[in-house]
Design an enzyme around this catalytic site. Structure first.
Site, PDB file in Angstrom:
ATOM      1  N   TYR A 101       0.852  -1.191   0.000  1.00 20.44           N
ATOM      2  CA  TYR A 101       0.000   0.000   0.000  1.00 20.44           C
ATOM      3  C   TYR A 101       0.883   1.234   0.000  1.00 20.44           C
ATOM      4  CZ  TYR A 101      -4.938  -1.011   0.177  1.00 20.44           C
ATOM      5  OH  TYR A 101      -6.197  -1.339  -0.174  1.00 20.44           O
TER       6      TYR A 101
ATOM      7  N   GLU B 223      -0.631   4.717  -0.455  1.00 20.85           N
ATOM      8  CA  GLU B 223      -1.491   5.894  -0.650  1.00 20.85           C
ATOM      9  C   GLU B 223      -0.712   7.170  -0.355  1.00 20.85           C
ATOM     10  OE1 GLU B 223      -4.667   4.573   1.803  1.00 20.85           O
ATOM     11  OE2 GLU B 223      -6.003   4.277   0.109  1.00 20.85           O
TER      12      GLU B 223
ATOM     13  N   ASP C 188      -5.974  13.482 -25.189  1.00 18.92           N
ATOM     14  CA  ASP C 188      -5.844  12.078 -24.796  1.00 18.92           C
ATOM     15  C   ASP C 188      -5.090  11.370 -25.924  1.00 18.92           C
ATOM     16  OD1 ASP C 188      -6.091   9.401 -24.307  1.00 18.92           O
ATOM     17  OD2 ASP C 188      -8.260   9.425 -23.971  1.00 18.92           O
TER      18      ASP C 188
ATOM     19  N   THR D  15      -2.681   6.241 -21.821  1.00 19.45           N
ATOM     20  CA  THR D  15      -2.477   4.920 -21.230  1.00 19.45           C
ATOM     21  C   THR D  15      -1.049   4.500 -21.553  1.00 19.45           C
ATOM     22  OG1 THR D  15      -3.436   3.944 -23.218  1.00 19.45           O
ATOM     23  CG2 THR D  15      -4.871   4.136 -21.293  1.00 19.45           C
TER      24      THR D  15
ATOM     25  N   LYS E  15      -0.362   0.810 -24.951  1.00 17.09           N
ATOM     26  CA  LYS E  15      -0.662   0.700 -26.399  1.00 17.09           C
ATOM     27  C   LYS E  15       0.648   0.841 -27.180  1.00 17.09           C
ATOM     28  CE  LYS E  15      -5.472   2.127 -25.841  1.00 17.09           C
ATOM     29  NZ  LYS E  15      -5.728   2.840 -24.581  1.00 17.09           N
TER      30      LYS E  15
ATOM     31  N   ARG F 282      -0.655  -2.099 -18.182  1.00 21.63           N
ATOM     32  CA  ARG F 282      -1.955  -1.426 -18.309  1.00 21.63           C
ATOM     33  C   ARG F 282      -2.066  -0.373 -17.206  1.00 21.63           C
ATOM     34  NH1 ARG F 282      -4.364  -4.645 -21.950  1.00 21.63           N
ATOM     35  NH2 ARG F 282      -6.146  -3.241 -22.028  1.00 21.63           N
TER      36      ARG F 282
END
Ligand code: DSN
Length: 430
Positions: free
Chosen positions: A64, A66, A211, A238, A241, A247
């Site tokens: 974790y 955060e 984008d 992203t 690609k 991902r």
């Protein structure tokens, strides 16, 4: 740290998976075989680096984190801080931007975080219509974002060979006074004239957002224009690609937007970042700076142009009559009197994977559209060049003309598989 023991340990983990959950193990092996056996032409897919597969399956999954480097809500952040800082600085180097947030879980939360950083419910965004090339997260009515905010859509124009019309962008901006003007696409085979959007944004005091998820690798490789060279405020992408990474999602922006973006991602929208993905993003962005990546990006475009030319020479109708990037959109109804779904299925039968695609103002529904979308990133990753694209184009035309002839399709499939054997995918088993 001595890494020499890592490899046996990871190999042992695969053996454990095979023994303890053979169903999942077999599905992974099956998918690996499927990905290697045929030609992958879905333009948003790629083969990631073996190093990314390793990091994505690493112990960072356990952690974790955060918060952001140096400001976390949990202890034990010595290594997470190191990799997140690396990913951020590499993103800034690759794309020439002032700030990078690398925590978005993938493309949709990435764009949502931007809207939620700058807009109030009901505010207006000018973005591209989905059937003309935009994405669901660019405000399609079925998306939550399309319900919360007021998206106004621009289109492409058949009388301009399917290109975007600069005058329409300016007119819509003046009429609707958007807070954000958004460009970028998932099915538009051209580079963008970014000044169209910056001029309209200046006129109405809007933020500019691009984008570039589909073509970020081509921007990194220097073969497509970089929206930051046109003073864009926010650029999203992203990482899986054309960039060939895991991902995930990156939000890149001017320094003055950094605070709003970071707060919007965490604590606004997400909880713990996926540190295994962030480690993989760091790896991907190091690779993107190597000379070989520039060669790769050039070849992706050369391959797409060759594929487009041979298809058009054989009577295929492509949206905008060609491509500037890695992608082609084929009107299968006009070319073969065949719907996109049927075309995708026929191509599946010859081990060429594509995806059905709506075309501008498609009269047919999204699950039975009029076209198919193709792209060259994955085939180029495995070393295919122009001569392979010629073969692929001719096989596709043959298969689509004879889509009812299973014997013929089977013969073509054998040829496709034979060719693919000459192009192994690094890090995957054949
Ligand atoms: N689903 C992606 C694509 O295929 O273009 C975009 O999110």
């Amino acid at each position: 740290m001595d890494n020499t023991n890592l490899n046996p340990y990871y190999t042992e983990n695969w053996k454990r998976l095979q023994a303890n959950d053979p169903e999942v193990y077999q599905a992974i092996i099956g998918e690996e075989k499927r990905e290697v056996e045929g030609v992958e032409l879905i333009p948003s897919e790629n083969y990631t680096y073996p190093e990314v597969l390793a990091a994505n399956g690493s112990v960072f999954t356990n952690k974790y984190a955060e918060g952001y480097p140096g400001r976390r809500y949990y202890g034990g952040q010595k290594y997470t801080d190191k990799i997140e800082s690396l990913a951020i600085s590499r993103a800034k180097e690759v794309f020439g931007c002032e700030h990078a947030n690398v925590q978005a879980l993938s493309g949709s939360p990435m764009n949502q975080a931007v809207y939620l950083a700058f807009l109030k419910p009901g505010d207006t965004v000018l973005g591209m219509d989905l059937s003309h090339g935009g994405h669901l997260t660019h405000g399609h009515p079925v998306s939550h974002m399309g319900k919360i905010f007021n998206f106004v859509r621009y289109k492409t124009h058949p009388e301009k060979e399917g290109w975007i019309d600069p005058e329409e962008i300016m007119e819509l901006a003046k009429k609707h006074q958007p807070k954000i003007i958004l460009c970028g696409y998932t099915s538009y085979p051209r580079d963008l004239d970014y000044e169209i959007f910056t001029k309209a944004a200046k006129e109405v005091g809007a933020l500019t957002m691009c984008d570039m998820s589909h073509y970020a690798g081509l921007v990194a490789g220097g073969v497509m224009k970089n929206p930051f060279d046109y003073e864009f405020d926010i650029v999203t992408t992203t990482s899986h690609k054309t960039l060939r990474g895991p991902r995930g999602g990156l939000i890149l922006c001017k320094a003055k937007h950094a605070k709003a973006i970071d707060k919007s991602v965490f604590p606004g929208l997400q909880g713990g970042p996926h540190m295994q993905t962030i480690a993989s993003i760091a790896i991907t962005l190091k690779k993107a700076q190597e000379p070989a990546f520039k060669e790769y990006a050039k070849q992706v475009v050369k391959n797409a142009k060759t594929l487009a030319q041979i298809l058009m020479d054989n009577g295929v109708k492509l949206i905008t009559n060609g491509t500037d990037n890695h992608m082609l959109v084929m009107n299968t109804i006009e070319s073969f009197d065949l719907g996109g779904t049927e075309a995708e299925e026929a191509l599946d039968k010859i081990a060429i994977t594509t995806n059905k695609q709506v075309i501008p103002d498609d009269p047919r529904p999204p699950l039975k559209p009029s076209g198919v979308r193709l792209g060259t990133p994955a085939a180029t990753t495995r070393g295919m060049k122009e001569s392979e694209m010629e073969k692929i184009a001719l096989w596709m035309v043959d298969a689509l003309k004879h889509h009812d002839d299973d014997k013929k399709l089977d013969e073509i499939k054998k040829e496709v598989i034979k060719m693919c054997k000459i192009f192994p995918v690094q890090g995957l088993n054949a």
